[in-house]
Design a protein around this motif. Structure first.
Motif, PDB file in Angstrom:
ATOM      1  N   GLU A 260       0.857  -1.086   0.000  1.00 35.62           N
ATOM      2  CA  GLU A 260       0.000   0.000   0.000  1.00 35.62           C
ATOM      3  C   GLU A 260       0.942   1.194   0.000  1.00 35.62           C
ATOM      4  O   GLU A 260       2.082   1.009   0.236  1.00 35.62           O
ATOM      5  N   TYR A 265       1.846   6.963   3.640  1.00 40.74           N
ATOM      6  CA  TYR A 265       2.088   6.888   5.080  1.00 40.74           C
ATOM      7  C   TYR A 265       3.075   7.950   5.541  1.00 40.74           C
ATOM      8  O   TYR A 265       2.887   8.589   6.571  1.00 40.74           O
ATOM      9  N   LEU A 268       1.734  11.470   5.923  1.00 38.10           N
ATOM     10  CA  LEU A 268       0.934  11.788   7.113  1.00 38.10           C
ATOM     11  C   LEU A 268       1.718  12.683   8.068  1.00 38.10           C
ATOM     12  O   LEU A 268       1.158  13.516   8.775  1.00 38.10           O
ATOM     13  N   LEU A 297      -4.934  -0.430   8.584  1.00 40.18           N
ATOM     14  CA  LEU A 297      -4.223   0.503   7.704  1.00 40.18           C
ATOM     15  C   LEU A 297      -4.761   1.926   7.783  1.00 40.18           C
ATOM     16  O   LEU A 297      -4.347   2.773   6.997  1.00 40.18           O
ATOM     17  N   PHE A 300      -4.354   5.659  12.655  1.00 39.29           N
ATOM     18  CA  PHE A 300      -3.047   6.188  13.026  1.00 39.29           C
ATOM     19  C   PHE A 300      -3.232   7.371  13.967  1.00 39.29           C
ATOM     20  O   PHE A 300      -3.902   8.340  13.616  1.00 39.29           O
ATOM     21  N   ARG A 303       3.217   8.996  15.361  1.00 40.27           N
ATOM     22  CA  ARG A 303       4.327   8.491  14.555  1.00 40.27           C
ATOM     23  C   ARG A 303       4.574   7.001  14.786  1.00 40.27           C
ATOM     24  O   ARG A 303       4.855   6.233  13.859  1.00 40.27           O
ATOM     25  N   VAL A 306       2.488   4.583  12.675  1.00 38.03           N
ATOM     26  CA  VAL A 306       2.931   4.472  11.278  1.00 38.03           C
ATOM     27  C   VAL A 306       4.185   3.621  11.187  1.00 38.03           C
ATOM     28  O   VAL A 306       4.308   2.746  10.323  1.00 38.03           O
ATOM     29  N   LEU A 309       3.339  -0.029  11.555  1.00 36.60           N
ATOM     30  CA  LEU A 309       2.794  -0.579  10.317  1.00 36.60           C
ATOM     31  C   LEU A 309       3.926  -0.899   9.338  1.00 36.60           C
ATOM     32  O   LEU A 309       3.930  -1.959   8.699  1.00 36.60           O
ATOM     33  N   LEU A 310       4.902  -0.018   9.219  1.00 37.16           N
ATOM     34  CA  LEU A 310       6.010  -0.238   8.288  1.00 37.16           C
ATOM     35  C   LEU A 310       6.854  -1.447   8.687  1.00 37.16           C
ATOM     36  O   LEU A 310       7.464  -2.090   7.822  1.00 37.16           O
TER      37      LEU A 310
END
Length: 365
Positions: A260, A265, A268, A297, A300, A303, A306, A309-310
């Protein structure tokens, strides 16, 4: 159940007919859970890290409608004395329900067949969560479906010998708790005993480089960088295989649907996220709190959400001891560098447009 019941072993047979790294030891770990309170297993890892390969291997091993002994006779699960303890006991002994949630939408009811228990294998379990990010009702109904299968302890114990779910994201949280709390979870943050099966290990990659006359040092620079407790080096398996087949070290990340949008991301920019990415590109490890991530996804709050997620998407490597993240290798560094350029370009375009609009307003007066 149509094609969802007892899918056979053709998928794993095709895998065995290709270049194959032996990950059959995973079967022994699942066998150890059969008939126990730990029989529900959920493993999450990034795209192109072998999730579907593992799911098809398990289907071939457990499915009682086929004979898969020839596919496993030279693998660790049958040749390693420690791993093979339960090999014959469970080989081709179960009805298997296989759901690939990228193709299945809706709900199904499982019923016991002639007193036999099922092995349930769900691939891409989180596809409805990812694809219905802006549809909370759809997500809720899907989670309720999973709860109906695996939260009812009486039915679960009666119908399922074991369940194996795999996807990119950990199980979605309700508030601060897992929505399906009976599952044992193993993630990119803490894969625990499944760390060896997240990707290729250093020994496996070294053997490939020897067999195919590839530069091991370059392979390590480009595709290594993930590490877990007890497993010092884990490589991106898809990229390693493509580098060998193409005889070319390059970024194969963008040739997958792994992510994605990374740019989305980073844009943001929670708590100076762009500055954090610049630090990561400079080789500086960054502290992150992974505990509050909602496992979707769209939710959020800061920080850390995010960055977490990464980690799950494979863009960042996480050190459990230091609780820090870093960019794992050259392949991912290229993706971050390209994304930062795109973010800056879009920001410049936005400012120019705003400036033009301001000039037009001024000219009206």
């Amino acid at each position: 159940m149509g094609n969802y019941l007892n899918p056979g072993n053709i998928g794993f047979e095709e895998i065995r007919n290709s270049q194959y790294v032996d990950k059959s030891g995973l079967i022994a770990l699942i066998n150890d859970t059969i008939g126990t309170k730990q029989k529900l297993t959920c493993i999450s890892r990034p795209r192109r890290f072998g999730k579907s390969f593992a799911a098809q291997m398990l289907c071939a091993y457990y499915d009682k409608t086929c004979d898969s002994s020839a596919l496993f006779e030279d693998l660790e699960i049958s040749t390693n004395e420690k791993l093979s303890r339960t090999y014959k006991q469970h080989l081709n002994r179960y009805d298997v329900i296989y759901l690939d949630m990228t193709a299945v939408i809706g709900a199904a009811n499982a019923v016991s067949a002639a007193g036999n228990k099922f092995i349930m294998v769900i691939d891409e379990w989180d596809a409805p969560i990812r694809e219905a990010g802006d549809q909370p009702i759809v997500q809720k109904e899907y989670l309720e479906f999973l709860r109906s299968l695996f939260k009812n302890s009486g039915m679960t114990a009666k119908v399922f010998a074991a369940a194996y779910m795999t996807g990119i994201l950990p199980i979605k949280k309700d508030a601060s708790q897992s929505a399906i709390s009976d599952f044992e979870e193993f993630t990119m943050v803490k894969p625990r005993k499944f760390g060896t099966y997240v990707g290729f290990t250093e020994d496996e990659v070294r053997k490939f480089c020897t067999d195919y006359n590839q530069d091991f040092a370059k392979m390590k620079q480009w595709y290594d960088g993930y590490s877990f407790r007890g497993v010092d080096s884990v490589y991106n398996p898809n990229s390693v295989m493509k580098a060998i087949r193409n005889d070319d070290f390059d970024s194969y990340w963008t040739q997958t649907s792994a992510a994605e949008s990374l740019m989305g991301y980073i844009s943001l920019d929670f708590d100076g996220l762009s500055r954090t990415v610049t630090e990561l590109l400079g080789g500086v490890p960054v502290k992150v709190d992974t505990s509050a991530f909602a496992n979707d996804l769209v939710t959020f709050r800061n920080r850390d959400d995010v960055l977490t997620l990464l980690i799950h998407l494979g863009y960042l490597a996480y050190d459990e001891k230091t609780e820090c993240v870093r960019i794992p290798n050259e392949e991912i560094r290229m993706e971050f560098t390209k994304t930062i350029r795109e973010v800056k370009r879009d920001e410049t375009i936005r400012r120019v447009r705003e400036s033009d609009q301001l000039i037009q307003v001024i000219e009206k007066f």
